[in-house]
Design an enzyme around this catalytic site. Structure first.
Site, PDB file in Angstrom:
ATOM      1  N   LYS A  79      -2.738  -0.202  10.300  1.00 23.20           N
ATOM      2  CA  LYS A  79      -3.502  -1.360   9.835  1.00 23.20           C
ATOM      3  C   LYS A  79      -4.669  -1.754  10.421  1.00 23.20           C
ATOM      4  O   LYS A  79      -5.603  -2.178  10.000  1.00 23.20           O
ATOM      5  CB  LYS A  79      -2.295  -2.244   9.416  1.00 23.20           C
ATOM      6  CG  LYS A  79      -1.458  -1.571   8.139  1.00 23.20           C
ATOM      7  CD  LYS A  79      -1.354  -2.432   6.987  1.00 23.20           C
ATOM      8  CE  LYS A  79      -0.666  -1.982   5.959  1.00 23.20           C
ATOM      9  NZ  LYS A  79      -0.266  -2.360   5.000  1.00 23.20           N
ATOM     10  N   LYS A  81       0.619   9.363   3.416  1.00 24.10           N
ATOM     11  CA  LYS A  81       1.461   8.894   2.603  1.00 24.10           C
ATOM     12  C   LYS A  81       0.716   8.091   1.381  1.00 24.10           C
ATOM     13  O   LYS A  81      -0.518   7.524   1.645  1.00 24.10           O
ATOM     14  CB  LYS A  81       2.644   7.790   3.001  1.00 24.10           C
ATOM     15  CG  LYS A  81       2.162   6.372   3.295  1.00 24.10           C
ATOM     16  CD  LYS A  81       3.434   5.516   3.332  1.00 24.10           C
ATOM     17  CE  LYS A  81       2.740   4.015   3.272  1.00 24.10           C
ATOM     18  NZ  LYS A  81       3.422   2.968   2.735  1.00 24.10           N
ATOM     19  N   LYS A 119      -0.726   1.735  -1.858  1.00 28.49           N
ATOM     20  CA  LYS A 119      -1.063   1.145  -2.849  1.00 28.49           C
ATOM     21  C   LYS A 119      -2.480   0.206  -2.376  1.00 28.49           C
ATOM     22  O   LYS A 119      -3.327  -0.328  -3.079  1.00 28.49           O
ATOM     23  CB  LYS A 119      -0.127  -0.043  -3.348  1.00 28.49           C
ATOM     24  CG  LYS A 119       0.491  -0.928  -2.578  1.00 28.49           C
ATOM     25  CD  LYS A 119       1.367  -1.918  -3.243  1.00 28.49           C
ATOM     26  CE  LYS A 119       2.583  -2.308  -2.744  1.00 28.49           C
ATOM     27  NZ  LYS A 119       2.465  -3.302  -1.364  1.00 28.49           N
TER      28      LYS A 119
END
Ligand code: ATP
Ligand code: LTN
Length: 336
Positions: A117, A199, A202
């Site tokens: 992130k 992965k 969203k």
């Protein structure tokens, strides 16, 4: 007389960011529904966690309600489960701070989600993003959860939670229950449709994921365009054929069929037929959830009632743990 056995407790959380995906459904949400009779469950919409990435307030508010409606539409009964918003129980933030003081910088800098992130949001590497796993530990420990249903990507965070809880218990005695992870047998890591070695997430571009609320034609289009390879064989080989393996895992997770059965049915028919069958399977799973979603999301009074009751029931459990923690730490008691 029959003795009443205390059910084990489950806690899990999902962030109200973007659109919940098929990965969230297979990795987490579907298991929530399967566990609701056997366990005492709390499911939280972790809006404080969502703030670690900059959010538009109007969008976040909508996403919070959408997430709650999807929880309910996918079969979670609000009588059996405590469904609530994390930010409405202030004890999460309080315990999060206290546990920050028992977590080392070194431990947090090893977290792969933090590394991913911070690479994605290089202009906003904030302290909340760094301490994200400590707030997650607080979520779980506040309710003395025995079991935490999560996808494989959250395993490292759960390990950290256990380490911090053990450290705390080592100093102050038995304060927290040490939780175990609960992972789906198939589908613990649903992969991106465009980059099947990453992965499904969203917060990635639209064509990489299937949203729980995607309409049938969109689902079919996305699956038809999913990256596979050019040898046209339907065999389960995640290393050399990650795209095909991902579609097979999705089909297996949703239909209960084994990889061998799927391979026997579709190998030799070409990827077009196979992809259509995967799309049929996904559509058959998601269509009833979408119909329920339309009904529930329009019923504001019902959502308000679920939200209020969830907050009250969660707060009562959290309060008990906080009394214990405050006493152990020697910080100002609420009652002299
Ligand atoms: P974001 O992209 O915003 O970080 P996310 O899609 O990873 O979000 P979370 O809210 O972080 O979703 O995750 C909710 C739950 O869904 C967690 O238990 C997580 O492990 C599970 N999950 C998320 N993505 C997948 C996936 N691709 N496969 C299986 N489980 C998943
Ligand atoms: N970190 C999780 C979401 C989450 C969670 C939790 C999951 C926050 N608190 C407590 C299980 C238990 C994620 O990013 N998927």
């Amino acid at each position: 007389m029959e003795q009443q056995v205390q059910k084990k407790r489950i806690f899990s959380g999902i962030q109200p960011t973007g659109n919940l995906t098929l990965g969230n459904y297979i990795g987490a949400l579907r298991n929530f529904g399967l566990l609701q009779d056997e366990y005492d469950c709390l499911y939280s919409i972790v809006d404080l966690h969502a703030l670690t990435v900059r959010q538009n307030p109007t969008e976040l508010r909508k996403a919070c309600l959408r997430t709650m409606s999807i929880f309910l539409a996918s079969g979670l009964d609000p009588e059996k489960n405590i469904i609530y918003f994390q930010s409405q129980v202030p004890a999460h933030a309080e315990l999060g701070w206290l546990l920050d003081c028992y977590t080392y910088m070194g431990e947090l800098s090893r977290m792969t989600q933090f590394k991913d992130k911070s690479a994605k949001h290089a202009d906003n590497i904030n302290c909340g993003l760094f301490a994200y796993p400590v707030l997650m530990a607080a979520d779980i420990l506040l309710y003395q959860a025995d079991l935490v249903p999560i996808g494989a990507d959250q395993k490292q965070h759960l390990e950290l939670c256990r380490d911090v809880a053990e450290r705390f218990n080592g100093i102050y005695g038995d304060v927290f229950t040490i939780p175990e992870g609960y992972f789906p047998k198939v589908g613990a890591r649903v992969m991106s449709l465009q980059e099947p070695t990453r992965k499904m997430s969203k917060s990635d571009p639209e064509d990489t994921y299937i949203a729980i609320l995607d309409k049938p034609d969109v689902i079919r289009k996305k699956i038809r365009r999913a990256v596979t390879d050019c040898d046209n064989t339907v065999v389960f080989d995640p290393e050399n054929k990650p795209g095909v393996a991902n579609l097979m895992s999705i089909m297996s997770a949703l239909s209960g069929r084994t990889m061998d059965e799927i391979s026997a049915d579709y190998n030799g028919l070409g990827y077009g037929k196979f992809k259509d069958a995967v799309a049929d399977c996904v559509i058959a799973t998601l269509e009833p959830i979408q119909a329920e979603y339309e009904r529930i999301s329009a019923d504001k009074a019902y959502l308000q009632q679920v939200m209020d009751s969830g907050r009250e029931r969660a707060s009562a459990i959290a309060h008990k743990t906080m009394l214990k923690v405050r006493k152990k730490l020697g910080i100002a008691p609420w009652k002299l």
